[in-house]
Design an enzyme around this catalytic site. Structure first.
Site, mmCIF file in Angstrom:
data_model
loop_
_atom_site.group_PDB
_atom_site.id
_atom_site.type_symbol
_atom_site.label_atom_id
_atom_site.label_comp_id
_atom_site.label_asym_id
_atom_site.label_seq_id
_atom_site.Cartn_x
_atom_site.Cartn_y
_atom_site.Cartn_z
ATOM 1 N N MET A 1 2.454 -16.430 11.271
ATOM 2 C CA MET A 1 2.421 -15.608 10.026
ATOM 3 C C MET A 1 3.885 -14.861 10.328
ATOM 4 S SD MET A 1 -1.378 -13.843 9.317
ATOM 5 C CE MET A 1 -2.542 -14.560 8.599
ATOM 6 N N ASP B 1 3.751 -8.027 10.636
ATOM 7 C CA ASP B 1 4.826 -8.884 10.172
ATOM 8 C C ASP B 1 6.074 -7.932 10.933
ATOM 9 O OD1 ASP B 1 3.317 -10.550 8.868
ATOM 10 O OD2 ASP B 1 3.500 -9.554 7.049
ATOM 11 N N SER C 1 0.764 -1.156 -0.089
ATOM 12 C CA SER C 1 0.069 0.011 0.011
ATOM 13 C C SER C 1 0.759 1.215 -0.148
ATOM 14 C CB SER C 1 -0.837 -0.016 1.394
ATOM 15 O OG SER C 1 -1.627 -1.020 1.301
#
Ligand code: F6P
Length: 362
Positions: free
Chosen positions: A183, A141, A118
């Site tokens: 993740m 993250d 983004s």
């Protein structure tokens, strides 16, 4: 009266609503009007999807997860999936329409809250279309080099640590090896922080390609201390030596990154075959992105939001707000999108993990 627009793009992260809250308050106190663009750039593409945001609209949202504006990771206006009359999906550049609406609405600044993807789009709008943009980093993250930390990460790590804490008792009851996939994409921060804090025996991260022999040796060595179970934390982007990163394919049309996943199950099967131990695997997945932001993330997100408005006032455009020590700084977007932050393999966290007996597979 000045008017600004805020959007939230990419995968959501706990703390997004706190950024929106701070932006609305900081802008309103300056007498500015704030609009929200729904689903990333969708509100700028179709102004029906723009919402006016007042202090009343953001009351009590600081503690809530998700984003009141919605988000998407397949909404790049420079390469947007659009359905034609025949019902086929085509990739089109609709960035001019976005810019036209931005000017038509009289916005003087766009506060783009997002991750690397983004922020790259925001920078492109600044450079190619002349949009006044301020970036706010968002990623669970924690993989943006330009900011010491991003909000959402602390909450994700807390969720993962809590899950590990819970797994100890069931793993112990059954003398099992529990493999947990977390993740983080190409960075091992979530795995490292939660694994160390949650008492993992093995932590596998993308920064250290692993050797299954070492992993199994650690699990067998546990028996020497009369520990008959083990907790293994695997980052979704981790890979065994001489193997590729595992993916689940391209995902939705219009998204630029592959969907990672599958390594936890693979590691569990290897452990079962090689050690003969009962092994189970689970994927924590989007649980890590959900729920109320921790105090740390709320505060960071509120500071990011207020700083973004300060930068807009100073007309410090094409910059991203960032945390540096105790300070909020402005980093040029071009620099911010360049480097990913990796776990340093000779850094303190890796050393600490090794010193407290955690196997890193290499
Ligand atoms: O970047 C944030 C993140 O949660 C990654 O850790 C993960 O790989 C990805 O997004 C998942 O994306 P999606 O929500 O599209 O499945």
């Amino acid at each position: 009266m000045k008017k600004i627009v805020i959007s939230t793009g990419g995968g959501d992260a706990p703390g997004l609503n706190a950024v929106i809250y701070a932006v609305v308050h900081a802008a309103s106190s300056r007498g500015w009007e704030v609009y929200g663009s729904r689903q990333g750039y969708m509100g700028l593409l179709d102004t029906d999807e723009l919402v006016r945001l007042t202090i009343k609209d953001v009351a009590e949202i600081t503690s809530t997860g998700g984003t009141i504006l919605g988000s998407t990771n397949k909404g790049n206006p420079f390469a947007m999936p659009v359905e034609n009359i025949a019902g086929d999906i085509q990739i089109r550049d609709v960035s001019d329409r976005v810019m036209k609406n931005f000017l038509r609405m009289g916005f003087f600044c766009h506060i783009a809250v997002g991750g690397d993807g983004s922020l790259e789009i925001a920078h492109k709008f600044a450079v190619e279309k002349g949009m006044n943009v301020i970036g706010v980093p968002k990623t669970i993250d924690n993989d943006l080099e330009a900011t010491q930390l991003s909000f959402g990460f602390d909450t994700a790590v807390s969720t993962a640590t809590e899950a590990l804490d819970k797994l100890h008792s069931t793993a112990k009851s059954h003398d099992r090896v529990m493999v947990v996939e977390v993740m983080g994409r190409d960075s091992g921060w979530i795995a490292m922080n939660s694994g160390i804090s949650g008492g993992a025996d093995v932590i596998l991260i993308p920064e250290i390609p692993f050797d299954m022999d070492l992993v199994c040796q650690k699990i067998n060595d546990n028996q020497l201390h009369e520990k008959h179970y083990a907790i293994v934390v695997v980052a979704e982007g981790a890979r065994a030596k001489d193997h590729e990163v595992m993916t689940k394919g391209d995902g939705e049309i219009g998204r630029s990154e592959k969907i990672l996943g599958g390594i936890g199950r693979w590691v569990a099967e290897e452990i079962c075959q090689r050690t003969g131990k009962d092994t189970r695997s689970l994927v924590l997945g989007h649980l890590q992105r959900g729920g109320s932001p921790t105090t740390f993330d709320r505060l960071l997100a509120l500071r990011f939001g207020a700083t973004a408005v300060r930068l807009a006032e100073e007309e410090n455009f094409d910059h991203m707000v960032a945390l540096s020590g105790e300070d909020m700084i402005a980093v040029p977007l071009e620099q911010a999108i360049k480097c990913r932050k990796k776990v340093p393999i000779d850094g303190d966290k890796v050393l600490t993990a090794r010193e407290i007996g955690i196997c890193l597979g290499g």
